[in-house]
Design a protein around this motif. Structure first.
Motif, PDB file in Angstrom:
ATOM      1  N   ARG A 180       1.347  -3.229  -2.494  1.00  5.48           N
ATOM      2  CA  ARG A 180       1.243  -3.291  -1.025  1.00  5.48           C
ATOM      3  C   ARG A 180       0.435  -2.107  -0.488  1.00  5.48           C
ATOM      4  O   ARG A 180      -0.391  -2.252   0.401  1.00  5.48           O
ATOM      5  N   THR A 181       0.692  -0.930  -1.048  1.00  3.91           N
ATOM      6  CA  THR A 181      -0.032   0.262  -0.632  1.00  3.91           C
ATOM      7  C   THR A 181      -1.511   0.144  -0.982  1.00  3.91           C
ATOM      8  O   THR A 181      -2.380   0.473  -0.166  1.00  3.91           O
ATOM      9  N   ARG A 229      -3.213  -2.230   1.403  1.00  2.00           N
ATOM     10  CA  ARG A 229      -3.438  -1.596   2.710  1.00  2.00           C
ATOM     11  C   ARG A 229      -4.602  -0.616   2.614  1.00  2.00           C
ATOM     12  O   ARG A 229      -5.473  -0.570   3.491  1.00  2.00           O
ATOM     13  N   LEU A 273      -4.433   6.216   5.585  1.00  2.53           N
ATOM     14  CA  LEU A 273      -3.427   5.668   4.671  1.00  2.53           C
ATOM     15  C   LEU A 273      -2.337   6.702   4.372  1.00  2.53           C
ATOM     16  O   LEU A 273      -1.148   6.374   4.358  1.00  2.53           O
TER      17      LEU A 273
END
Length: 146
Positions: free
Chosen positions: A19-20, A23, A121
């Motif tokens: 998921r990171t 993103r 981020l």
């Protein structure tokens, strides 16, 4: 309030890293798009800068890109005046790829945009946490960071 679905999946480090990563890729892709650049184009341009002059086949291996896909990316970069393909002095049957001055200028702008996207981020982390996080990522990715 109901519990979020899939608690077992959402607790897996692999899911959280995925998921990171998604993103992060989205943030970088958006930042690069503002400069008319796509992710693979940026990767190849950066590798050309670091390795030039580099044989086309070696370039593809260095970035793990299929030769057919690399040709398409290089065609785009050459058409935009960002790279040159000339006969390789070591083997004139092969192409050597190098960066043009315009390619270098665009790459510098894209690298700045990518760094800013990565700062976004990692914004929830302190500077010390960022350093620790990067160290941990390097350890679990199996790379030495270079």
């Amino acid at each position: 309030m109901a519990e979020a679905p899939l608690p077992a999946i959402r607790s897996l480090p692999s899911w959280l890293l995925g998921r990171t990563a998604a993103r992060g890729r989205a943030l970088v892709a958006e930042a690069l798009a503002e400069h008319g650049m796509r992710m693979w184009h940026h990767v190849v341009l950066s590798a050309v800068r670091d390795l030039a002059p580099v044989a086309q086949a070696g370039l593809g291996r260095s970035v793990s890109l299929d030769p057919k896909d690399l040709v398409g990316v290089l065609n785009d970069l050459q058409a935009a005046g960002l790279v040159l393909r000339t006969p390789d002095p070591a083997d004139r049957r092969k192409n050597a790829v190098s960066l043009t001055d315009e390619g270098g200028r665009l790459l510098a702008r894209c690298e700045e945009a990518a760094r800013a996207a990565n700062d976004t981020l990692l914004a929830p982390l302190s500077a010390a946490e960022r350093d620790q996080f990067m160290g941990l990522l390097i350890r679990i990715s199996g790379t030495d960071g270079s």
